[in-house]
Design a protein around this motif. Structure first.
Motif, PDB file in Angstrom:
ATOM      1  N   ALA A  87       0.796  -1.223   0.000  1.00 24.21           N
ATOM      2  CA  ALA A  87       0.000   0.000   0.000  1.00 24.21           C
ATOM      3  C   ALA A  87       0.824   1.266   0.000  1.00 24.21           C
ATOM      4  O   ALA A  87       0.316   2.329  -0.358  1.00 24.21           O
ATOM      5  CB  ALA A  87      -0.907  -0.002   1.244  1.00 24.21           C
ATOM      6  N   ARG A  88       2.100   1.188   0.386  1.00 16.78           N
ATOM      7  CA  ARG A  88       2.941   2.381   0.520  1.00 16.78           C
ATOM      8  C   ARG A  88       3.934   2.451  -0.633  1.00 16.78           C
ATOM      9  O   ARG A  88       4.291   1.431  -1.228  1.00 16.78           O
ATOM     10  CB  ARG A  88       3.686   2.328   1.859  1.00 16.78           C
ATOM     11  N   PRO A  89       4.418   3.637  -0.941  1.00 21.62           N
ATOM     12  CA  PRO A  89       5.338   3.783  -2.085  1.00 21.62           C
ATOM     13  C   PRO A  89       6.587   2.926  -1.973  1.00 21.62           C
ATOM     14  O   PRO A  89       7.107   2.460  -3.004  1.00 21.62           O
ATOM     15  CB  PRO A  89       5.691   5.277  -2.065  1.00 21.62           C
ATOM     16  N   ASP A  90       7.086   2.706  -0.757  1.00 24.03           N
ATOM     17  CA  ASP A  90       8.314   1.927  -0.607  1.00 24.03           C
ATOM     18  C   ASP A  90       8.063   0.442  -0.409  1.00 24.03           C
ATOM     19  O   ASP A  90       8.994  -0.337  -0.231  1.00 24.03           O
ATOM     20  CB  ASP A  90       9.161   2.466   0.551  1.00 24.03           C
ATOM     21  N   ASP A  91       6.795   0.011  -0.467  1.00 21.87           N
ATOM     22  CA  ASP A  91       6.500  -1.408  -0.238  1.00 21.87           C
ATOM     23  C   ASP A  91       7.089  -2.340  -1.299  1.00 21.87           C
ATOM     24  O   ASP A  91       7.549  -3.436  -0.956  1.00 21.87           O
ATOM     25  CB  ASP A  91       4.996  -1.633  -0.116  1.00 21.87           C
ATOM     26  N   PRO A  92       7.089  -2.004  -2.602  1.00 25.18           N
ATOM     27  CA  PRO A  92       7.715  -2.929  -3.555  1.00 25.18           C
ATOM     28  C   PRO A  92       9.171  -3.233  -3.210  1.00 25.18           C
ATOM     29  O   PRO A  92       9.617  -4.389  -3.315  1.00 25.18           O
ATOM     30  CB  PRO A  92       7.582  -2.197  -4.895  1.00 25.18           C
ATOM     31  N   ALA A  93       9.912  -2.228  -2.755  1.00 29.41           N
ATOM     32  CA  ALA A  93      11.307  -2.456  -2.377  1.00 29.41           C
ATOM     33  C   ALA A  93      11.396  -3.332  -1.132  1.00 29.41           C
ATOM     34  O   ALA A  93      12.233  -4.245  -1.049  1.00 29.41           O
ATOM     35  CB  ALA A  93      12.017  -1.128  -2.142  1.00 29.41           C
ATOM     36  N   LEU A  94      10.538  -3.071  -0.148  1.00 29.28           N
ATOM     37  CA  LEU A  94      10.550  -3.876   1.069  1.00 29.28           C
ATOM     38  C   LEU A  94      10.133  -5.320   0.786  1.00 29.28           C
ATOM     39  O   LEU A  94      10.716  -6.271   1.320  1.00 29.28           O
ATOM     40  CB  LEU A  94       9.613  -3.258   2.107  1.00 29.28           C
ATOM     41  N   LEU A  95       9.129  -5.484  -0.062  1.00 25.41           N
ATOM     42  CA  LEU A  95       8.688  -6.832  -0.415  1.00 25.41           C
ATOM     43  C   LEU A  95       9.753  -7.556  -1.226  1.00 25.41           C
ATOM     44  O   LEU A  95       9.914  -8.777  -1.117  1.00 25.41           O
ATOM     45  CB  LEU A  95       7.370  -6.764  -1.176  1.00 25.41           C
ATOM     46  N   GLY A  96      10.486  -6.801  -2.041  1.00 21.65           N
ATOM     47  CA  GLY A  96      11.607  -7.399  -2.753  1.00 21.65           C
ATOM     48  C   GLY A  96      12.659  -7.922  -1.792  1.00 21.65           C
ATOM     49  O   GLY A  96      13.230  -9.005  -1.993  1.00 21.65           O
ATOM     50  N   ALA A  97      12.921  -7.162  -0.716  1.00 21.49           N
ATOM     51  CA  ALA A  97      13.859  -7.629   0.304  1.00 21.49           C
ATOM     52  C   ALA A  97      13.309  -8.857   1.026  1.00 21.49           C
ATOM     53  O   ALA A  97      14.057  -9.773   1.385  1.00 21.49           O
ATOM     54  CB  ALA A  97      14.141  -6.509   1.303  1.00 21.49           C
ATOM     55  N   LEU A  98      11.993  -8.882   1.217  1.00 23.47           N
ATOM     56  CA  LEU A  98      11.365 -10.022   1.884  1.00 23.47           C
ATOM     57  C   LEU A  98      11.628 -11.320   1.133  1.00 23.47           C
ATOM     58  O   LEU A  98      11.944 -12.355   1.726  1.00 23.47           O
ATOM     59  CB  LEU A  98       9.854  -9.769   2.002  1.00 23.47           C
ATOM     60  N   VAL A  99      11.492 -11.277  -0.197  1.00 25.26           N
ATOM     61  CA  VAL A  99      11.647 -12.496  -1.009  1.00 25.26           C
ATOM     62  C   VAL A  99      13.021 -12.585  -1.658  1.00 25.26           C
ATOM     63  O   VAL A  99      13.286 -13.494  -2.439  1.00 25.26           O
ATOM     64  CB  VAL A  99      10.548 -12.579  -2.091  1.00 25.26           C
ATOM     65  N   GLU A 100      13.890 -11.596  -1.346  1.00 21.26           N
ATOM     66  CA  GLU A 100      15.260 -11.569  -1.863  1.00 21.26           C
ATOM     67  C   GLU A 100      15.290 -11.584  -3.384  1.00 21.26           C
ATOM     68  O   GLU A 100      16.059 -12.309  -4.019  1.00 21.26           O
ATOM     69  CB  GLU A 100      16.081 -12.733  -1.288  1.00 21.26           C
ATOM     70  N   HIS A 101      14.403 -10.721  -3.962  1.00 18.89           N
ATOM     71  CA  HIS A 101      14.338 -10.620  -5.421  1.00 18.89           C
ATOM     72  C   HIS A 101      13.773  -9.246  -5.763  1.00 18.89           C
ATOM     73  O   HIS A 101      12.732  -8.853  -5.227  1.00 18.89           O
ATOM     74  CB  HIS A 101      13.428 -11.708  -6.003  1.00 18.89           C
TER      75      HIS A 101
END
Length: 390
Positions: A87-101
């Protein structure tokens, strides 16, 4: 499911928001609508209808495993299902860190869903909390409805709210209905994100209150924040405790002075987990099941209004208490083993069958908006002057 629970769900406006867009509306499990109705009666409102009120303004509809608002999804993981928000602008980057991709900003979901499919629930929960991602595995475990004491009058009391989005502002709004004076505090760097949302819904929750904006990086503003909290009879905190501690505000010290402190978090003051209404409700087990037995979202971010109602009712009880209101626990407390069900067509509409007969399914509905919300910071100087804060 129980007659009262089924009827309350049918009347709440939640049922049309539950299920697949091309399938029948579904009745969620448990008795959240019944609990909300009882809590709302303390404030002279239809508490069950509050669960679907935002959708009545936005026009959101049911979308199966995509939340009504579109920012959260139910996705399969290695050993079950999870609810994950972006939902937040930085979430794609954080989710990328979550899945390491790395994930694309425009549509992270295809790659994210594929990566989460192989992740165990334990790893997802641990990584999400560490990274500040709003996501968690779905764990279906019933809890107990929180005991709430005898209400007191809050007429004329000063409520200082650091709430944003829905749960915290709804708590403050209900206390204002009970006669309290509400001041909502924002900071220049973190204004309430709901200001960018549906303006009529924002106005409904904030009309009649006063808006203060203070910058905690400025020493005079920090002193003003401390003085404002010291003057408050009730403080509403709707973030992880470290946020207000970073401003120099001490909940325990305020409570020792006799202040009622309402702390709204995703999973309790001791947890670093973050969450929004959709992912918290689903992860706590408040999901309906489709014809294949797979989870779909129940309503629109139900954890938010349900928690706002609970927090407001707690604020009405004896002063000088720190109320640790965990959204996940509030939701779990409404899950009593009732599994929900499906509505069926009758004539031109939908009905829910109960032991007392079919009950029509109500659409989400709004209350009248009494006036505009105050502009951000419009009352800062006046409020500080009235309280003798320089």
């Amino acid at each position: 499911m129980g007659t009262d629970a089924a009827a309350d769900w049918a009347a709440s406006g939640v049922v049309p928001l539950t299920g697949h867009a091309d399938g029948p509306p579904l009745v969620p499990p448990g008795r959240a609508a019944s609990v909300a109705a009882e809590l709302g009666s303390r404030f002279g409102v239809d508490g069950a209808a509050l669960l679907a009120e935002r959708a009545a303004f936005t026009g959101h509809r049911r979308a199966g495993r995509v939340s009504a608002g579109g920012s959260c999804r139910l996705v399969p993981i290695a050993d079950g299902w999870a609810a994950v928000s972006c939902a937040r602008p930085d979430d794609p980057a954080l989710l990328g860190a979550l899945v390491e991709h790395p994930l694309p900003d425009d549509d992270p979901w295809p790659l994210l869903t594929a990566a989460l499919a192989g992740m165990p629930a334990h790893d997802l929960a641990e990584r999400a909390e560490l990274l500040g991602v709003a996501g968690a595995p779905i764990r279906e475990a019933a809890g107990a409805v929180r005991s709430i004491g005898v209400p007191r009058s809050v007429a004329g009391l000063l409520v200082v709210s650091f709430g944003a989005l829905w749960a915290g502002p709804l708590c403050a709004h209900l206390l204002a209905r009970a006669g309290a004076r509400v001041v909502t505090v924002e900071t220049p760097s973190r204004p309430d994100g709901a200001r960018r949302g549906e303006p009529r819904f924002h106005a409904l929750l904030h009309a009649g209150e006063r808006s203060v904006v203070l910058d905690p990086s400025v020493s005079d503003a920090r002193r003003a924040l401390a003085a404002l909290v010291e003057a408050a009879d009730v403080v509403i905190e709707a973030s992880r405790p470290r946020a207000l501690r970073g401003f120099g505000l001490d909940a325990e010290a305020a409570v020792a002075r006799g202040t009622t402190w309402v702390s709204i978090t995703a999973a309790g003051r001791a947890s670093n987990r973050i969450g929004f209404g959709d992912d918290v409700a689903a992860a706590a087990g408040l999901v309906a099941r489709d014809a294949e037995g797979l989870p779909v979202f129940a309503g629109d971010a139900i954890a938010d209004p349900l928690t706002g109602l609970t927090a407001a009712a707690l604020a009405l009880t004896a002063p000088g208490a720190l109320h640790d209101v965990a959204m996940a626990e509030v939701v779990a407390g409404t899950l009593d083993g009732n599994t929900g069900g499906s509505a069926r067509r009758e004539g031109a509409g939908w009905v829910v069958d109960t032991s007392s007969g079919p009950v029509p399914v109500a659409a989400p509905r709004t209350r009248p908006v009494p006036g505009p919300a105050p502009a951000s910071g419009a009352d800062t100087a006046a409020v500080l002057a009235e309280l003798g804060i320089r």
